[in-house]
Scaffold this active site. Structure first.
Site, mmCIF file in Angstrom:
data_model
loop_
_atom_site.group_PDB
_atom_site.id
_atom_site.type_symbol
_atom_site.label_atom_id
_atom_site.label_comp_id
_atom_site.label_asym_id
_atom_site.label_seq_id
_atom_site.Cartn_x
_atom_site.Cartn_y
_atom_site.Cartn_z
ATOM 1 N N ASP A 179 96.569 64.437 42.257
ATOM 2 C CA ASP A 179 96.226 62.857 41.915
ATOM 3 C C ASP A 179 97.200 62.245 41.549
ATOM 4 O OD1 ASP A 179 93.601 64.055 42.867
ATOM 5 O OD2 ASP A 179 92.971 64.117 40.376
HETATM 6 N N1 URA Z 1 92.445 69.153 40.545
HETATM 7 C C1 URA Z 1 92.188 67.659 40.247
HETATM 8 O O1 URA Z 1 91.041 67.202 39.226
HETATM 9 N N2 URA Z 1 93.687 67.188 40.137
HETATM 10 C C2 URA Z 1 94.207 67.802 40.510
HETATM 11 O O2 URA Z 1 95.668 66.317 40.461
HETATM 12 C C3 URA Z 1 94.643 69.531 40.656
HETATM 13 C C4 URA Z 1 93.621 69.895 41.137
#
Ligand code: URA
Length: 239
Positions: free
Chosen positions: A106
């Protein structure tokens, strides 16, 4: 393999910039099969021709594998019209066509992103079938109860009914707010949604390992380096 321009072959491996390669060739420091090359457009087969630079055999690999320590605010994409991408963070000499992040973090998640142009390898390490574990450290706003933690082993059920594959959770701090989570799949916002299903919320998230290869602790946020062949093999091993 087909024959490629010698300047492209050398620059593609990242050790020299295009202008350095030009200078090397001009100074006749590059030999192909024992003969000095003086034209940057000279074509060679990087897999069968012997390329020597300054007396040292030049090692060629068709694909590259890069470890990036992703900072916040950068998107895990190859290009984006309005946002900075993980590819934008690569040093100019590391750029080559076809690079993409093998798996997404993310925008607000930090840590290990593997960037490669090897689609087959990316598929292998991302497919849940191949069981490559990704390790994360999450900082939560409230601890996950022991009962809910036990559900990680069986498969947390998300709000939309999706049943996650078995995962692991381990408390790293006495208050239970810092946890290590290991996943073998990578659904959208997976850890955040798993935490929500356990009545918690992720404040900070960092990916710290892929398989048995940890994020290089000396690599500052926003920095990257090539992954060695030995390290690459570690990705497919269990930690
Ligand atoms: N899980 C998430 O919620 N975000 C990420 O970036 C990676 C794993």
């Amino acid at each position: 393999m087909s024959r490629l321009r010698i300047d492209k072959i050398i620059a593609s491996q990242g050790a020299y910039s295009r202008s350095e390669v030009k200078a090397l060739i001009k100074a006749k420091r590059v030999l192909v099969n024992g003969a000095a090359v003086s034209d940057s457009g000279f074509k060679a087969d990087p897999e069968t021709d012997e390329i020597v630079i300054d007396g040292k055999k030049f090692g060629y690999s068709e694909f590259v594998y890069i470890m990036l320590n992703k900072p916040k605010g950068v998107v895990s994409a190859s290009n984006s019209p309005n946002e900075k991408t993980v590819i934008d963070l690569l040093h100019e000499d590391m750029r080559r066509s076809g690079l993409f992040p093998a798996g997404r973090l993310d925008k607000d998640t930090t840590g290990f992103v593997l960037i490669t142009d090897d689609g087959e390898f990316a598929h292998e390490i991302l497919s849940p079938k191949n069981h490559v574990e990704k390790t994360y450290i999450a900082v939560l706003d409230r601890p996950i109860s022991k009962e809910k933690q036990a559900e990680f082993e069986k498969g947390v059920v998300l709000a939309d009914g999706y049943e996650c594959l078995p995962a692991k959770i381990k408390e790293l701090s006495d208050d239970g707010l810092t946890v290590e989570i290991k996943l073998k799949e990578g659904k959208y916002h997976q850890i955040k949604r798993m935490a929500a299903a356990c009545d918690s919320h992720v404040n900070e998230l960092e990916r710290v390992a892929m398989g048995a290869l940890p994020l290089d602790g000396t690599l500052e946020r926003g920095c990257c380096r090539y992954i060695t062949p030995g390290e690459l093999a570690l990705i497919k091993l269990e930690k």
